[in-house]
Design a protein around this motif. Structure first.
Motif, PDB file in Angstrom:
ATOM      1  N   VAL A 163      -4.372   1.760  -0.645  1.00 60.33           N
ATOM      2  CA  VAL A 163      -3.243   1.598  -1.692  1.00 60.33           C
ATOM      3  C   VAL A 163      -3.081   3.128  -2.171  1.00 60.33           C
ATOM      4  O   VAL A 163      -1.724   3.245  -2.313  1.00 60.33           O
ATOM      5  N   GLU A 164      -3.966   3.777  -2.647  1.00 60.42           N
ATOM      6  CA  GLU A 164      -3.807   4.967  -3.105  1.00 60.42           C
ATOM      7  C   GLU A 164      -2.960   5.889  -2.203  1.00 60.42           C
ATOM      8  O   GLU A 164      -2.118   6.597  -2.711  1.00 60.42           O
ATOM      9  N   ASN A 165      -3.238   5.906  -1.012  1.00 58.25           N
ATOM     10  CA  ASN A 165      -2.728   6.630   0.148  1.00 58.25           C
ATOM     11  C   ASN A 165      -1.074   6.250   0.257  1.00 58.25           C
ATOM     12  O   ASN A 165      -0.383   7.094   0.186  1.00 58.25           O
ATOM     13  N   ARG A 166      -0.922   4.930   0.129  1.00 56.91           N
ATOM     14  CA  ARG A 166       0.609   4.541   0.206  1.00 56.91           C
ATOM     15  C   ARG A 166       1.382   4.956  -1.179  1.00 56.91           C
ATOM     16  O   ARG A 166       2.360   5.294  -0.819  1.00 56.91           O
ATOM     17  N   GLN A 193       4.541   7.901  -1.229  1.00 54.93           N
ATOM     18  CA  GLN A 193       6.046   7.599  -1.653  1.00 54.93           C
ATOM     19  C   GLN A 193       6.140   8.705  -2.868  1.00 54.93           C
ATOM     20  O   GLN A 193       7.233   9.037  -2.990  1.00 54.93           O
ATOM     21  N   TYR A 194       5.119   8.752  -3.749  1.00 52.62           N
ATOM     22  CA  TYR A 194       5.265   9.749  -4.677  1.00 52.62           C
ATOM     23  C   TYR A 194       5.898  11.037  -4.216  1.00 52.62           C
ATOM     24  O   TYR A 194       6.651  11.790  -4.803  1.00 52.62           O
ATOM     25  N   VAL A 242       8.435   7.790 -12.576  1.00 45.31           N
ATOM     26  CA  VAL A 242       7.661   6.823 -11.966  1.00 45.31           C
ATOM     27  C   VAL A 242       6.268   7.249 -12.960  1.00 45.31           C
ATOM     28  O   VAL A 242       5.697   6.192 -13.362  1.00 45.31           O
ATOM     29  N   LEU A 243       5.938   8.275 -13.371  1.00 41.30           N
ATOM     30  CA  LEU A 243       4.835   8.330 -14.172  1.00 41.30           C
ATOM     31  C   LEU A 243       4.969   7.978 -15.415  1.00 41.30           C
ATOM     32  O   LEU A 243       3.972   7.207 -16.221  1.00 41.30           O
TER      33      LEU A 243
END
Length: 110
Positions: A76-79, A83-84, A95-96
């Motif tokens: 999930v972190e990779n995904r 995108q980020y 986003v942040l």
């Protein structure tokens, strides 16, 4: 170094033998040896994921994960990061800010 070579290196670093790893994973020894010799592309995806999880390897790039790292969380972190990094400065700030707002709400806290 191929993915099969990385797997074999990690298996031998963490186990006495490939046979011991096969027994531990409940994978036929001959299947594992063939995959390590010819490449893992023919192996079932679920089997490769289980092997990576057991060896603490990221199934995407076969890099080493820290001990105790939950594989699902790492994926999930990779995904999220993939995108980020596609966002510009304004998008990243937005986003942040949004994530900060969401984590402040008890309903969304882990």
């Amino acid at each position: 170094m191929t993915k099969a070579e990385i797997l074999k290196r990690e298996i031998l670093a963490q186990y006495k033998s490939v046979r011991q790893f096969a027994i531990d994973m409940s994978i036929p020894y001959s299947t594992l040896v063939t995959a390590l010799d010819r490449g893992i592309e023919g192996m079932a995806y679920g089997t490769v994921i289980r092997m990576c999880d057991k060896l603490n390897l990221n199934p995407v790039d076969f890099s080493t994960l820290e001990k105790g790292t939950d594989l699902g969380n790492k994926i999930v972190e990779n995904r999220v990061m993939l995108q980020y990094v596609k966002l510009n400065k304004v998008g990243r700030k937005k986003v942040l800010d949004y994530m900060s707002d969401m984590t402040a709400l008890e309903k969304y806290q882990a």
